[in-house]
Enzyme design. Sequence first.
Site, PDB file in Angstrom:
ATOM      1  N   LYS A 193      -0.659  -7.269  -7.952  1.00 38.97           N
ATOM      2  CA  LYS A 193      -0.916  -8.558  -7.300  1.00 38.97           C
ATOM      3  C   LYS A 193      -2.365  -9.010  -7.528  1.00 38.97           C
ATOM      4  CE  LYS A 193      -2.137  -9.268  -3.323  1.00 38.97           C
ATOM      5  NZ  LYS A 193      -3.124 -10.101  -2.711  1.00 38.97           N
TER       6      LYS A 193
ATOM      7  N   GLN B 204      -8.390  -7.978 -10.935  1.00 36.34           N
ATOM      8  CA  GLN B 204      -9.041  -6.734 -10.518  1.00 36.34           C
ATOM      9  C   GLN B 204      -8.562  -5.551 -11.353  1.00 36.34           C
ATOM     10  OE1 GLN B 204      -9.757  -5.447  -6.303  1.00 36.34           O
ATOM     11  NE2 GLN B 204      -7.881  -4.308  -6.555  1.00 36.34           N
TER      12      GLN B 204
ATOM     13  N   ARG C 138      -4.053 -10.057   4.131  1.00 40.26           N
ATOM     14  CA  ARG C 138      -4.472 -11.370   4.631  1.00 40.26           C
ATOM     15  C   ARG C 138      -3.300 -12.195   5.166  1.00 40.26           C
ATOM     16  NH1 ARG C 138      -8.550 -10.995   0.354  1.00 40.26           N
ATOM     17  NH2 ARG C 138     -10.595 -11.110   1.353  1.00 40.26           N
TER      18      ARG C 138
ATOM     19  N   HIS D  70       0.838  -1.208   0.000  1.00 35.84           N
ATOM     20  CA  HIS D  70       0.000   0.000   0.000  1.00 35.84           C
ATOM     21  C   HIS D  70       0.872   1.256   0.000  1.00 35.84           C
ATOM     22  CE1 HIS D  70      -2.856  -2.853   2.135  1.00 35.84           C
ATOM     23  NE2 HIS D  70      -3.588  -2.433   1.119  1.00 35.84           N
TER      24      HIS D  70
HETATM   25  O1  PAF Z   1      -7.795  -4.164  -3.746  1.00 31.02           O
HETATM   26  C1  PAF Z   1      -8.535  -3.770  -2.809  1.00 31.02           C
HETATM   27  O2  PAF Z   1      -8.081  -3.538  -1.685  1.00 31.02           O
HETATM   28  C2  PAF Z   1     -10.020  -3.612  -3.052  1.00 31.02           C
HETATM   29  O3  PAF Z   1     -10.522  -4.613  -3.868  1.00 31.02           O
HETATM   30  C3  PAF Z   1     -10.411  -2.215  -3.576  1.00 31.02           C
HETATM   31  C4  PAF Z   1      -9.826  -1.955  -4.970  1.00 31.02           C
HETATM   32  C5  PAF Z   1      -9.923  -1.153  -2.621  1.00 31.02           C
HETATM   33  C6  PAF Z   1     -11.925  -2.105  -3.694  1.00 31.02           C
HETATM   34  O4  PAF Z   1     -12.538  -2.300  -2.457  1.00 31.02           O
END
Ligand code: PAF
Length: 287
Positions: free
Chosen positions: A146, A150, A184, A34
């Site tokens: 990762k 998505q 996680r 992050h």
């Molecule tokens: O990758 C994530 O943490 C989530 O899927 C996101 C993109 C913040 C959407 O809730």
Amino acid sequence: MDVLRTISELRAWRRAARGKVALVPTMGYFHEGHLCLMRTARRAADVVLVSSFVNPIQFGPTEDLARYPRDLERDRALASDAGVDALFVPSAEEMYGQSHETFVYWPTMGNLLCGRTRPDHFRGVGTVVAKLFNLAFPHVATFGRKDGQQVLLLERMVRELNFDVEIVVCPTVREPDGLALSSRNALLSAADRIQALGIYAGLDAARAAILGGERRSAAIRNEMAQLMAKSPGLGVEYCEVVSRESLRAVDIIDHCSMIAVAGRVGTTRLLDNLWTMGADGDIRIEL
Ligand code: PAF
């Protein structure tokens, strides 16, 4: 750093923001991955907004919503140290009210790979990210590679729904032994963590095979399966070689493929992947 809890606070903050705005959507419990997204956002824009919201609609009824790790105080300090200007931490009630009937989803690609076992997951992701884009009007948004499926779906959403946002994909951040960072991972015991390394071992073997000239998906998957079988505590949910355009399986790897793995160790579900890049004759690997 401003901490914004409501949509009206966020809208007021956005109206006052000057210059280029970057959004880093997250579910909190920050790790180095992050922070890397935040630093990239910092370099790409004048103002950085991070959202931290454990989005209930992307979790299935039997999934780990309740035990998803959370620590707002720690996140707040980390975001502030990373030079973030504002942290948006809405409640579920603030985001969805009492009922919600409007969703963004991908009827085909959202049901492949992770979508096979998590039927409403990407619908939840698409909907919350579309809402965040409409609330924050970012010029740039950063996502980690990762979560490969998505980010590929979100790139499509931006293209097909004409969001005026540039998506920046950041490399996967790993522990020194190769384990991809994930919130996680905090749920893994020491023994689980060793088993989880099987995913990276498989992808590392795929990398070696591709760099050695192998292009046949079946041969690569075979090699990966042998490596991953050395971690008996790892239940592989899928290990697929797909096109990054369609997410469909391909027989031969080219410069736009993804090898995606999802597996379970105990009750914790983990993801990792490898992307092939570059030109046809000269494939580069991003792992
Ligand atoms: O990758 C994530 O943490 C989530 O899927 C996101 C993109 C913040 C959407 O809730």
